[in-house]
Write a protein that holds these residues in place. Structure first.
Motif, PDB file in Angstrom:
ATOM      1  N   UNK A  20      77.253 126.630   2.389  1.00  0.00           N
ATOM      2  CA  UNK A  20      76.987 125.798   1.210  1.00  0.00           C
ATOM      3  C   UNK A  20      75.792 126.340   0.427  1.00  0.00           C
ATOM      4  N   UNK A  21      74.772 126.820   1.131  1.00  0.00           N
ATOM      5  CA  UNK A  21      73.612 127.397   0.434  1.00  0.00           C
ATOM      6  C   UNK A  21      74.037 128.619  -0.370  1.00  0.00           C
ATOM      7  N   UNK A  22      74.875 129.489   0.219  1.00  0.00           N
ATOM      8  CA  UNK A  22      75.328 130.668  -0.532  1.00  0.00           C
ATOM      9  C   UNK A  22      76.207 130.277  -1.713  1.00  0.00           C
ATOM     10  N   UNK A  23      76.909 129.157  -1.596  1.00  0.00           N
ATOM     11  CA  UNK A  23      77.678 128.659  -2.745  1.00  0.00           C
ATOM     12  C   UNK A  23      76.731 128.277  -3.873  1.00  0.00           C
ATOM     13  N   UNK A  24      75.657 127.531  -3.553  1.00  0.00           N
ATOM     14  CA  UNK A  24      74.692 127.108  -4.570  1.00  0.00           C
ATOM     15  C   UNK A  24      73.926 128.299  -5.136  1.00  0.00           C
TER      16      UNK A  24
ATOM     17  N   UNK B 131      65.424 127.643   2.633  1.00  0.00           N
ATOM     18  CA  UNK B 131      66.306 127.008   3.622  1.00  0.00           C
ATOM     19  C   UNK B 131      66.899 128.059   4.548  1.00  0.00           C
ATOM     20  N   UNK B 132      67.460 129.126   3.973  1.00  0.00           N
ATOM     21  CA  UNK B 132      68.069 130.173   4.786  1.00  0.00           C
ATOM     22  C   UNK B 132      67.046 130.828   5.706  1.00  0.00           C
ATOM     23  N   UNK B 133      65.907 131.167   5.160  1.00  0.00           N
ATOM     24  CA  UNK B 133      64.885 131.847   5.955  1.00  0.00           C
ATOM     25  C   UNK B 133      64.408 130.968   7.103  1.00  0.00           C
ATOM     26  N   UNK B 134      64.206 129.680   6.811  1.00  0.00           N
ATOM     27  CA  UNK B 134      63.709 128.765   7.832  1.00  0.00           C
ATOM     28  C   UNK B 134      64.719 128.584   8.954  1.00  0.00           C
ATOM     29  N   UNK B 135      65.977 128.393   8.591  1.00  0.00           N
ATOM     30  CA  UNK B 135      67.011 128.165   9.602  1.00  0.00           C
ATOM     31  C   UNK B 135      67.244 129.420  10.429  1.00  0.00           C
ATOM     32  N   UNK B 136      67.405 130.559   9.768  1.00  0.00           N
ATOM     33  CA  UNK B 136      67.745 131.782  10.491  1.00  0.00           C
ATOM     34  C   UNK B 136      66.644 132.185  11.469  1.00  0.00           C
ATOM     35  N   UNK B 137      65.395 132.165  11.002  1.00  0.00           N
ATOM     36  CA  UNK B 137      64.297 132.619  11.853  1.00  0.00           C
ATOM     37  C   UNK B 137      64.080 131.694  13.040  1.00  0.00           C
TER      38      UNK B 137
END
Length: 1017
Positions: free
Chosen positions: A760-764, A724-730
């Motif tokens: 929220x992702x970093x929380x999970x 999720x993080x990689x997809x959103x950031x890039x």
């Protein structure tokens, strides 16, 4: 002023008035010499005035017989309607003299008040008023001071000093004032000083002042002989050097030292920019005297008049400042908070916009502000309601005109300039309130250097403009930027130019701006370019630059700026030819809808519906599909089921699209939002995966990026947190970089998803320290752009992190901040923290219920959570299905802690059932962990073992840091109960390691470290 009913005698203006029953004044005719006799009698009421005294007082150097007085007394009686036989005013004593027998009163004393009415209310000048108070305190301690109060015309100098002096009326201070006048034929020497001394002489301390004048300042006494009493005039005649004008400076200083030796004296001189040289010499002389008297010399002057009308005053002030012989108080314009206080504006978005508009128009000048408000009230655009000034029409409909009172003054100043300077200012006004010397020079018919020379001359004179900052142009040149002193000045300059000439100026300025900014940097000046070309009536070009400005605002997430740009763009689009107008209007409508949707503004639904209808009529299939997607998203805020129809319609519309990549983008978005809104669905997940292939393989990388940003939401709710993080950031970087090229992409929504999703992702992921940083960064962005919904949603997400870390008190504080406990505290939340939509309200209730249970208030927490669950099941809205996991877990945990095993088991089973429909590992693992604890409490260790083994398998395969430590802690406890100490020890070690990892991710000393450490025990 003296009164003896029904007459009033004005000795200063040599007038006699009759006062009617209604209080109106009518002049009474009386000769000059008869007036002098009457004045002398009135100034000595009740006392017999002998013939000799009267003659000596009124004809000191002329031989006059006593009989002459009879004629003047007769004239007085005629004017007053008095009779000698039965006098009411003047009583005759034959052979001796006359006595004034009527009661005489003094309506007001003039030595300690500036006017008969109180000074106007003072707004935004507390610091300056305190500075005057500090100066007065130093004076009372024997440190005489000169204080200059200066600023532009109308800035509030007089109101400030009047307010200060009004406060002195009850403080045993000897106060007087004099005003300089604008002398068109020359100014009388010492005019304000003579006026001030005259007021002192006629005030309550008049005898003391006259004694001092005759004793140490006979030259001044001679100047004021008409105001002196008879006794003091007689005494003055005996002083031989009274007429020596060369001693006037020294005598005045000695007079001040005598008056202020034991008593505090405040001498106010107003409008010093019109002062004669003699008055300035006197101030200079006093400043150089070394004494310890109690004197405050307070003077006001206009800063904008110094260069042309007061060079001597400027030299004097600079010299006194250099030697620290004076203080200065400069008054700037009022700020927005001051104006809000002035109009008593409400603390709301509308109220703030209103005061910001007033600030812009008046530049904070109190005189301009008052005149503008009077004009708006006269035009019935604003009105007073319960003491507040409110706008009666939308702010966008308020049309400002320059009030005639201000317009005449400004036009007079402009007309006094030479033709070249007028052209410079007119060309500059076409640029805007801020301009440099390069861009408008061509429109003025000058080169940049000559234009700059004229601007500098105006700045030195403080006329119309002032210096701003330096600017480095693209060609490396450094130029000065200038700003108009007031918005109204610029308006006046614009209004005096004809439309044809003004359009030509705008066209020339636009072309000069294009030269100044190469193609890849025009986004920095897009709004300026759009404004110039639209005013030049080059509509297509103006609209293209506005769209560029709009994308720049989108990249900054500046919603309000973007809406303002759209308002301008709508006006320009109406002027486009038929073939261009409808596509442009559709794109602008989509932009507006996307902004409203990102703000969760209810108006988004209406705009998306209009866009869908317009797109269908014009056969814009791709725009219509996006409108249906947007409409589905908006409806999901209140009714998840109602939104599905529009999302499905968007998917059907994609069949009209012949380009595979565009078709895949719409179908992917439809499926993603149906999952996000209504819950996990394997068939919809299959559609997502199916359309990822043509989306990724298509030629348009930007379309791919848009689809993958949205796909990141699917990764988030399916346990693929890193992906999720990689997809959103890039991919977000690609969208932002090319925002100007692809206005159809809703950059606002992409940025919104990223800034809510990252923390929220970093929380999970269990990276709680990083999550806290992301929360802070996102909140700063949302607060800065007044995005209420995102602020509230972010607060609840932060609260859930606190909940998982065991800081229940901090979680409850967030609920209080959002107004959950408003009925208990009677404190409404701030506007940005006010919950409106059902899903944000439900998030807060969920957080509050879980926090209350965690704080030991289990009954209250359980009641809140059960009521919330009933509401969700009756009318589900956006993402309710996801937050039901946390609700069931919180209920099961609270009931278990309360010993209510059967309902705890019911909710734990429901959580397992709901989570089994998804592939989200965190909630699936936590569902089995809580159900395992219930089984342990029921004594069913065999079932507990099956449950905990399932949880361990899930976390080991996919990883769920937020759930891992709980699973291993419960596994250790179960194995202890089963007597397997070896396995228990192994799980305890894993529990400690995984919990320590979460603990170490937090900043050192953060309160969550302590709360989580307690939760681990």
């Amino acid at each position: 002023m003296k009164e003896f009913k029904p007459f009033r005698l004005d000795p200063v203006n040599h007038c006699l008035w009759r006062i009617s029953d209604q209080g109106e004044l009518a002049p009474v005719t009386i000769t000059a010499k008869a007036f002098d006799v009457l004045r002398y009698l009135v100034e000595h009421p009740g006392r017999l005035i002998s013939h000799e005294e009267m003659l000596e007082a009124l004809w000191p150097d002329v031989a006059v017989q006593p009989e002459v007085l009879k004629g003047y007394v007769l004239a007085i009686r005629h004017a007053l309607g008095d009779r000698a036989q039965r006098p009411r005013y003047v009583e005759t004593h034959r052979g001796r003299g006359y006595r004034f027998i009527a009661e005489v009163s003094t309506p007001q004393k003039t030595d300690n008040r500036l006017s008969s009415s109180a000074a106007p209310s003072l707004i935004g000048r507390t610091a300056q008023l305190n500075a005057l108070g500090e100066a007065l305190n130093r004076v009372r301690n024997g440190q005489p001071r000169i204080v200059f109060v200066h600023g532009d015309a109308g800035i509030g100098k007089t109101v400030l000093v009047e307010t200060f002096c009004e406060d002195l009326s009850s403080q045993h201070v000897l106060l007087s004032y004099g005003r300089c006048i604008e002398g068109f034929g020359g100014t009388e020497p010492f005019y304000p000083i003579i006026e001030a001394l005259s007021r002192l002489m006629k005030g309550a301390s008049g005898n003391k002042v006259q004694d001092a004048l005759v004793a140490v300042a006979p030259s001044w006494a001679a100047q004021l002989a008409g105001v002196l009493s008879r006794e003091h005039r007689v005494l003055l005649q005996k002083i031989t050097h009274a007429s020596s004008s060369g001693r006037m400076l020294g005598e005045f200083c000695e007079l001040l030292e005598l008056l202020a030796e034991d008593e505090t004296v405040v001498l106010l001189l107003e409008d010093l920019h019109w002062a004669d040289f003699s008055t300035l010499d006197l101030i200079s002389a006093f400043a150089r005297r070394k004494s310890s008297i109690k004197l405050l010399l307070l003077a006001t002057y206009r800063s904008d008049e110094l260069a042309t009308r007061g060079p001597a005053l400027k030299q004097l002030v600079n010299e006194l400042l250099l030697h620290k012989w004076c203080d200065t108080i400069h008054l700037d314009g009022l700020d927005q908070q001051d104006i809000a206080e002035y109009v008593r504006a409400e603390d709301s978005a509308e109220g703030r916009s209103f005061t910001q508009l007033l600030l812009h128009r008046s530049s904070g000048n109190p005189l301009f502000l008052g005149t503008i408000l009077d004009h708006l009230q006269g035009a019935q655009l604003v009105s007073q309601h319960q003491g507040r000034l409110i706008n009666d029409v939308p702010l966008s409909q308020i049309r400002f005109e320059i009030p005639q009172t201000i317009g005449h003054v400004v036009e007079t100043k402009i007309s006094g300039l030479d033709a070249e300077t007028q052209r410079v200012l007119e060309a500059a006004s076409a640029v805007g309130e801020l301009f440099n010397s390069v861009v408008p020079a061509t429109a003025a018919g000058l080169n940049a250097r000559r234009f700059e020379e004229i601007c500098e001359a105006l700045c030195r004179a403080r006329w119309f403009i002032h210096r701003h900052d330096l600017e480095t142009l693209e060609d490396g040149r450094t130029v000065r930027r200038y700003r108009f002193n007031h918005a109204l000045l610029r308006e006046a300059l614009l209004s005096r130019q004809g439309p044809l000439r003004l359009a030509q100026s705008h066209a020339l300025i636009g072309k000069e701006l294009e030269k100044s900014y190469p193609g890849d940097r025009r986004g920095n000046a897009a709004f300026e370019l759009a404004e110039q070309f639209s005013h030049a009536r080059e509509w297509s070009k103006g609209l293209s630059y506005l769209r560029l400005a709009l994308q720049t605002a989108k990249r900054r997430f500046a919603h309000q700026d973007a809406l303002a740009i759209l308002d301008q763009a709508d006006k320009i689009a109406r002027h486009l030819p038929d073939g261009e107008r409808e596509p442009a209007e559709a794109m602008l409508l989509e932009d507006r809808a996307s902004i409203y949707a990102a703000n969760h503004d209810p108006r988004a639904g209406q705009i998306f519906a209009e866009l869908a209808e317009m797109s269908e009529r014009c056969r814009f299939h791709d725009i219509q599909a996006r409108a249906e997607l947007g409409l589905g998203f908006v409806l999901s805020w209140r009714d998840a089921a109602a939104s599905v129809e529009h999302l499905e319609r968007a998917a059907r519309l994609s069949h009209a699209q012949t380009e595979p990549q565009l078709k895949a983008r719409i179908r992917l978005s439809s499926a993603i939002w149906r999952i996000w809104i209504g819950g996990w669905d394997p068939e919809l997940a299959r559609i997502c995966d199916e359309n990822l292939i043509p989306l990724r393989n298509g030629p348009d990388r930007q379309i791919t990026a848009w689809g993958l940003v949205e796909y990141g939401m699917i990764c988030l709710i399916s346990g693929r947190y890193r992906e999720c993080l990689e997809s959103v950031d890039a991919n977000l970087d690609i969208l932002v970089k090319h925002a100007a090229d692809r206005p159809e992409f809703n950059i606002f929504r992409a940025i919104w998803m990223a800034h809510l999703g990252r923390p929220w992702v970093y929380t999970l992921l269990g990276e709680w320290g990083r999550a806290l940083k992301e929360f802070d960064a996102s909140e700063a962005l949302f607060v800065g752009n007044a995005n209420r919904y995102s602020v509230c949603t972010l607060e609840t997400l932060r609260g859930f992190l606190y909940l998982m870390a065991g800081d229940y008190l901090a979680a409850r504080d967030i609920c209080s901040k959002l107004g959950f406990y408003q009925e208990r505290t009677s404190q409404p939340p701030a506007e940005l923290y006010t919950l409106v939509l059902p899903n944000e309200i439900r998030h807060c209730r969920l957080l509050a219920g879980a926090a209350e249970a965690g704080l030991g208030n289990r009954a209250q927490g359980i009641e809140i959570l059960r009521e919330l669950e009933r509401d969700i099941l009756v009318q589900p809205v956006l993402t309710d299905w996801y937050w039901l996991f946390l609700l069931e877990w919180s209920l099961a945990d609270a009931l278990l802690q309360s010993g209510e095993l059967e309902p705890a088991r019911l909710h734990a089973d429901r959580m397992i059932e709901r989570s089994n429909r998804t592939v989200e590992v965190t909630w699936r693992a936590m569902a089995r962990e809580i159900r395992c604890r219930v089984a342990i409490a029921e004594g069913d260790l065999e079932q507990a073992a099956r449950l905990i083994n399932d949880a361990l398998q899930l976390t080991e395969v996919m990883g769920a840091p937020m759930a891992d430590w709980r699973v291993h802690r419960t596994a250790a406890r179960l194995h202890r109960l089963q007597g397997d100490d070896t396995c228990a020890s192994g799980h305890e070690q894993l529990f400690n390691a995984k919990a320590q990892r979460l603990l170490d991710s937090l900043p050192a000393g953060h309160r969550l470290q302590q709360s989580f450490a307690r939760l681990m025990t």
